[in-house]
Scaffold this active site. Structure first.
Site, PDB file in Angstrom:
ATOM      1  N   SER A  34       0.966  -0.889   0.007  1.00  0.00           N
ATOM      2  CA  SER A  34       0.042  -0.259   0.514  1.00  0.00           C
ATOM      3  C   SER A  34       0.518   1.002   0.330  1.00  0.00           C
ATOM      4  O   SER A  34       0.275   2.090   0.309  1.00  0.00           O
ATOM      5  CB  SER A  34      -1.033   0.242   0.853  1.00  0.00           C
ATOM      6  N   ARG A  35       2.153   0.749  -0.570  1.00  0.00           N
ATOM      7  CA  ARG A  35       3.162   2.271  -0.183  1.00  0.00           C
ATOM      8  C   ARG A  35       3.208   2.456   0.834  1.00  0.00           C
ATOM      9  O   ARG A  35       3.831   4.390   1.273  1.00  0.00           O
ATOM     10  CB  ARG A  35       2.313   3.553  -1.306  1.00  0.00           C
TER      11      ARG A  35
END
Length: 213
Positions: free
Chosen positions: A190-191
């Site tokens: 999810s970065r």
């Protein structure tokens, strides 16, 4: 823009980087990650991006190969008359970056650069393959040349002149970056990546901080 470029993305889920599992000394953390990169057979784990800045404030980057490190810093070798050599002469601060794609890791280092001692440059130069030693004489690195034939002619000339014992060229040798900052980046889902930053304090100790991705 090709829409397919915008759609290229990857979810990073291979590993984590937690303060409790990292080293207090960034050099020890680098050595730990280096050993893992070598064990994982990452292609050219010794390749690193070197960023320098011109007198006009314009940055430039290129790939160089790390040839050693210790408490004094990280070492690579090159032509002192190259673009990077001229830029380091005018501004002795630089940045290095390793990108170990297969491990979803990046290591960034910033610091001051100086030339290594002549004896150290001599020792490494004489450990290189003969063709590489001749090449150091033959290539006027970063200068404009008419064609590849210039390099071939120069290589033949210096091979005939020096035979099996070319000395180290006066314009060729090592640089050492003495770190003042390190960052270890581990890709996460999810970065929400892990980023641990080490900053050198005035008393010579390292302050470890977590940065937001």
């Amino acid at each position: 823009m090709d829409s397919r470029i915008a759609d290229l993305r990857k979810s990073y889920e291979r590993d984590t980087l937690d303060e409790s599992a990292s080293q207090a000394d960034p050099l020890q953390q680098f050595e730990h990650w280096w050993q893992q990169a070598v064990a994982a057979e990452v292609p050219e784990p010794n390749a690193m991006t070197l960023a320098t800045v011109s007198p006009e404030g314009r940055p430039s980057t290129r790939i160089v190969l790390i040839k050693g490190w210790d408490a004094r810093g990280l070492v690579w070798y090159t032509n002192y008359d190259s673009r990077k050599g001229h830029e380091l002469a005018g501004n002795p601060y630089a940045a290095l970056q390793f990108h170990w794609v297969e491990l979803e890791r990046v290591v960034r280092i910033e610091g001051r650069v100086s030339r290594v001692e002549a004896e150290e440059s001599d020792a490494y130069f004489h450990s290189r393959p003969l063709d590489s030693r001749i090449g150091a004489w033959a290539s006027p690195q970063s200068q404009v040349i008419r064609s590849r034939a210039v390099l071939v002619t120069q290589a033949a000339r210096y091979a005939a002149q020096f035979a099996l014992q070319p000395p180290r060229p006066p314009h060729w040798g090592g640089y050492r970056l003495q770190p003042t900052a390190w960052e270890f980046w581990q890709g996460r889902k999810s970065r929400l990546h892990d980023r641990l930053h080490y900053r050198l304090e005035a008393d010579g100790t390292w302050l470890r901080e977590r940065l937001a991705p």
